[in-house]
Design an enzyme around this catalytic site. Structure first.
Site, PDB file in Angstrom:
ATOM      1  N   ASP A   1      15.498   7.093  21.940  1.00  0.00           N
ATOM      2  CA  ASP A   1      14.157   7.672  21.824  1.00  0.00           C
ATOM      3  C   ASP A   1      13.870   8.615  23.001  1.00  0.00           C
ATOM      4  O   ASP A   1      12.802   8.582  23.607  1.00  0.00           O
ATOM      5  CB  ASP A   1      13.121   6.555  21.750  1.00  0.00           C
ATOM      6  CG  ASP A   1      11.693   7.049  21.525  1.00  0.00           C
ATOM      7  OD1 ASP A   1      11.519   8.077  20.847  1.00  0.00           O
ATOM      8  OD2 ASP A   1      10.762   6.403  22.040  1.00  0.00           O
TER       9      ASP A   1
ATOM     10  N   HIS B   1      -3.493  13.987  17.600  1.00  0.00           N
ATOM     11  CA  HIS B   1      -2.301  13.664  18.384  1.00  0.00           C
ATOM     12  C   HIS B   1      -1.297  14.808  18.327  1.00  0.00           C
ATOM     13  O   HIS B   1      -0.810  15.288  19.358  1.00  0.00           O
ATOM     14  CB  HIS B   1      -1.662  12.376  17.841  1.00  0.00           C
ATOM     15  CG  HIS B   1      -0.331  12.026  18.434  1.00  0.00           C
ATOM     16  ND1 HIS B   1      -0.153  10.922  19.223  1.00  0.00           N
ATOM     17  CD2 HIS B   1       0.891  12.622  18.342  1.00  0.00           C
ATOM     18  CE1 HIS B   1       1.117  10.862  19.604  1.00  0.00           C
ATOM     19  NE2 HIS B   1       1.764  11.887  19.063  1.00  0.00           N
TER      20      HIS B   1
ATOM     21  N   GLU C   1       3.694  11.904  25.158  1.00  0.00           N
ATOM     22  CA  GLU C   1       3.276  11.093  24.016  1.00  0.00           C
ATOM     23  C   GLU C   1       1.944  10.389  24.277  1.00  0.00           C
ATOM     24  O   GLU C   1       1.066  10.347  23.413  1.00  0.00           O
ATOM     25  CB  GLU C   1       4.352  10.063  23.681  1.00  0.00           C
ATOM     26  CG  GLU C   1       5.455  10.591  22.791  1.00  0.00           C
ATOM     27  CD  GLU C   1       4.932  11.000  21.423  1.00  0.00           C
ATOM     28  OE1 GLU C   1       4.078  10.300  20.849  1.00  0.00           O
ATOM     29  OE2 GLU C   1       5.377  12.039  20.919  1.00  0.00           O
TER      30      GLU C   1
END
Length: 511
Positions: free
Chosen positions: A421, A337, A361
């Site tokens: 975020d 990731h 993401e």
């Protein structure tokens, strides 16, 4: 800490670049056959949209992928990129046109009143930092904002002091000195050192308690965690629970790393090698920059640090507090990731805010999962399950098959629209993750049935979308177009894979 695995955790959204007049992705036989260079064909197609410099031209089978950067009098327009796919016969068969109409905008008529030196002072004052891992660097850009465009300084630095490492990127209006936008995205740290010696094979125990072998380098009486057989090397360093990076190159006296303290280093090294091999053997990509860049990792960062991050040149792993996390290098999908964030930086360059940040993401989650399937030993559709809450079985940070199980949306109608975020980059990634799960595994969601194409094809399609069609400001609709076009490129315009790709986005309400 459930929303981790980021290039940034600090959210601050002011003004997002507005793509004015962008046309998205078009495909078909867009031009007549031509003997001109591929870059010229793409430039001619967008003629009248502005001035462009050639950023990159890549051979892609019998085609050429051309990437252009829009400019105004030699100054790059931030986030404004054109990508063209030119066939062997010189026809333009696909184009992503993010060129924006900036010439003639009133903001560009204003004189540049703020010097670079002054902008740097404003930046340092704003982030409240006096010590830098990497000193602030500045670039003058044209920044599209709403119906206007302005000259701005894009300034970035790396700071390790304080509770959380950071890379603040600011856009400061070159006329007024006001901050137009800012986001936190970790950047380059200082270079690491390597050694020369003889390649040997070491052994050790991973965080998960499994046995592993790996290449080491013998120099003098020590064996170092440095694999010199792949790219420009894969190495692991020890921060010794401090925050100074990169730390010391891991050294061992007998080439057997079975102590508890060794486990984080063994996992970091083994999982970095697996990730390198995954990209190289599956997609022909030679490290994250496709030029063999060294893959460096640092373990035992800080004390009880519940996170991991890519800082622009290396992976950095905390040990966890033993309750929320164990050693974060222990999970292959976590390592893949984070290293995919590096691949993204060198390909699409997705801005780490709002929908482009959520794609950033999600692509890391997707490729981490595909890597786990391809080179791992415990495939599932969960993210970070191996290192999250070690005392609790069956849970994870996120679920691609059921994002809602961890509070993330699984449909565009449920998307987060706030500013926390970085505009929900971790939260809204659940929408893309669900689409990817449906494409790979198959299933019915919101009344839409998607036939699964399998994990390898899922990875191939999303990797191509990232490497070819996505641009810095791509939103979810652009992602849909990029994924569908990638499936058409790989498997045919009328293929079952292309139809499934479209259905996967229908199922999550992205059109």
């Amino acid at each position: 800490m459930k929303k981790f695995l980021a290039t940034s955790l600090v959210a601050s959204v002011l003004v997002v670049p507005t793509v004015v007049g962008a046309e998205g992705l078009q495909s078909g036989k867009l031009t007549k056959a031509s003997s001109e260079p591929a870059a010229s064909i793409v430039k001619e197609y967008v003629e009248g949209k502005g001035d462009f410099s050639v950023q990159d031209v890549q051979k892609d089978g019998s085609s050429h992928i051309v990437r252009l950067q829009q400019e105004v009098d030699g100054v790059p327009v931030f986030g404004s990129v054109v990508v063209g796919n030119v066939a062997k016969d010189g026809t333009l068969k696909a184009i992503v046109n993010d060129a924006v109409k900036v010439k003639g905008k009133p903001g560009l008529d204003k004189k540049i009143a703020i010097s670079e030196k002054k902008a740097l002072k404003l930046y340092k004052k704003s982030i409240k930092a006096t010590e830098f891992e990497v000193a602030p660097t500045s670039e003058l850009v044209v920044y599209p904002v709403k119906d206007d465009a302005v000259y701005a300084y894009k300034i970035t630095s790396t700071v390790l002091a304080g509770d959380e490492p950071s890379r603040w990127t600011y856009f400061i209006d070159a006329n007024s000195g006001k901050v137009i936008n800012k986001y936190d995205q970790l950047a380059h740290a200082k270079p690491v050192t390597t050694i020369t010696g003889t390649t040997t094979v070491g052994s050790g125990t991973t965080v998960l308690g499994t046995s592993a072998t790996f290449n080491t380098t013998k120099n003098g009486s020590y064996y170092y965690l440095q694999d010199s057989t792949r790219g420009k090397g894969i190495s692991t360093y020890d921060a010794k629970n401090r925050t100074s990076l990169p730390g010391s190159l891991w050294a061992d006296a007998d080439n057997v790393l079975n102590a508890t303290y060794d486990r984080a280093a063994v996992s970091a090294q083994v999982n970095a090698v697996k990730t390198y091999d995954f990209y190289k053997n599956t997609y022909g990509r030679n490290s994250y920059d496709n030029a063999g860049a060294a893959l460096n990792s640092t373990v035992h960062y800080s004390s009880r640090y519940n996170n991991a991050f890519w800082d622009g040149s290396k992976m950095v792993y905390g040990d966890g507090d033993g309750s929320t996390f164990t050693y974060l290098s222990g999970a292959l999908d976590v390592v893949a990731h984070e290293l995919t964030h590096a691949v993204t930086e060198y390909t699409a360059g997705l801005v780490y805010q709002n929908e482009s940040g959520a794609i950033n993401e999600a692509v890391s989650d997707i490729m981490g999962t595909v890597a786990e399937y391809s080179v791992g030993s415990n495939f599932d559709w969960l993210v970070g399950e191996d290192i999250y809450t070690p005392g609790v079985s069956g849970d994870a940070l996120r679920s691609m098959s059921n994002p809602a199980a961890y509070g993330d949306p699984d449909h565009y109608s449920k998307r987060y629209t706030g500013t926390a975020d970085n505009g929900g980059v971790h939260t809204n990634s659940g929408i893309v993750n669900k689409a990817a799960y449906l494409l790979g595994n198959g299933g019915t969601h919101y009344g839409v049935t998607v036939p699964g194409v399998g994990v390898p094809k899922l990875g191939a399609i999303y990797y191509r979308a990232l490497n070819v069609y996505l641009t810095p400001t791509s939103n979810f609709s652009y992602l849909r177009a990029a994924v569908v076009q990638s499936a058409k490129d790989l498997y045919g315009s009328s293929s079952a894979e292309a139809a499934a790709a479209a259905k996967s986005f229908d199922a999550v309400g992205v059109y």
